[in-house]
Motif scaffolding. Sequence first.
Motif, short mmCIF file in Angstrom:
data_model
loop_
_atom_site.label_atom_id
_atom_site.label_comp_id
_atom_site.label_asym_id
_atom_site.label_seq_id
_atom_site.Cartn_x
_atom_site.Cartn_y
_atom_site.Cartn_z
N LEU A 82 38.53 35.98 36.61
CA LEU A 82 39.10 35.79 37.95
C LEU A 82 39.56 37.12 38.54
O LEU A 82 39.39 37.37 39.74
CB LEU A 82 40.27 34.80 37.90
N CYS A 83 40.15 37.98 37.71
CA CYS A 83 40.55 39.32 38.18
C CYS A 83 39.35 40.11 38.66
O CYS A 83 39.44 40.83 39.66
CB CYS A 83 41.25 40.09 37.06
N SER A 84 38.24 39.96 37.97
CA SER A 84 37.01 40.63 38.41
C SER A 84 36.53 40.04 39.73
O SER A 84 36.19 40.78 40.66
CB SER A 84 35.94 40.47 37.33
N ASP A 85 36.53 38.70 39.82
CA ASP A 85 36.11 38.04 41.06
C ASP A 85 36.95 38.50 42.25
O ASP A 85 36.44 38.66 43.36
CB ASP A 85 36.26 36.51 40.93
N LEU A 86 38.24 38.69 42.01
CA LEU A 86 39.17 39.08 43.07
C LEU A 86 39.25 40.60 43.25
O LEU A 86 40.04 41.08 44.07
CB LEU A 86 40.56 38.53 42.77
N LYS A 87 38.46 41.33 42.46
CA LYS A 87 38.41 42.80 42.54
C LYS A 87 39.77 43.44 42.24
O LYS A 87 40.13 44.47 42.80
CB LYS A 87 37.90 43.27 43.91
N LEU A 88 40.52 42.81 41.32
CA LEU A 88 41.82 43.36 40.93
C LEU A 88 41.68 44.40 39.82
O LEU A 88 42.53 45.27 39.68
CB LEU A 88 42.75 42.23 40.46
N ILE A 89 40.63 44.26 39.03
CA ILE A 89 40.35 45.18 37.92
C ILE A 89 38.86 45.43 37.92
O ILE A 89 38.07 44.53 38.21
CB ILE A 89 40.79 44.56 36.57
N SER A 90 38.46 46.64 37.57
CA SER A 90 37.03 46.97 37.59
C SER A 90 36.25 46.12 36.59
O SER A 90 36.76 45.76 35.52
CB SER A 90 36.81 48.46 37.28
N GLU A 91 35.03 45.82 36.97
CA GLU A 91 34.18 44.98 36.13
C GLU A 91 33.91 45.61 34.76
O GLU A 91 33.85 44.93 33.75
CB GLU A 91 32.86 44.69 36.86
#
Length: 118
Positions: A82-91
């Motif tokens: 979810l953090c990746s989906d929301l661009k909160l943390i790099s993939e």
Amino acid sequence: MRNFRELEIWNLSRGLVKEIYLLTKTMPEEEKFGLTSQIKRSTVSTPSNIAEGCAKKSNKDFSRFLEISLGSCYELETQLILCSDLKLISEKIIEEKIALIQTIEKKITSFINYLSTQ
């Protein structure tokens, strides 16, 4: 009684806690009571339930706590996606952490399977 400190799965998941706590420090402040809080709870739950399960007398009871730990790993993996989906943390960082989580998941599953044969 088992000594949880001697278990590889406990040590790996303990190391993951440190990595995840450092990672959540980079997340936006507005996520402090949202995803960041959930992520921290999930990651702490894994080694905590392994340790608690070590106090149980039967392999069946111990396995139940290992299953809870496994569920926490799946929960953490989902939260990082979810953090990746929301661009909160790099993939790239997410992929590295998920690789470690999946290693822990496989080891917990193997240990559960081992305990069921004892």
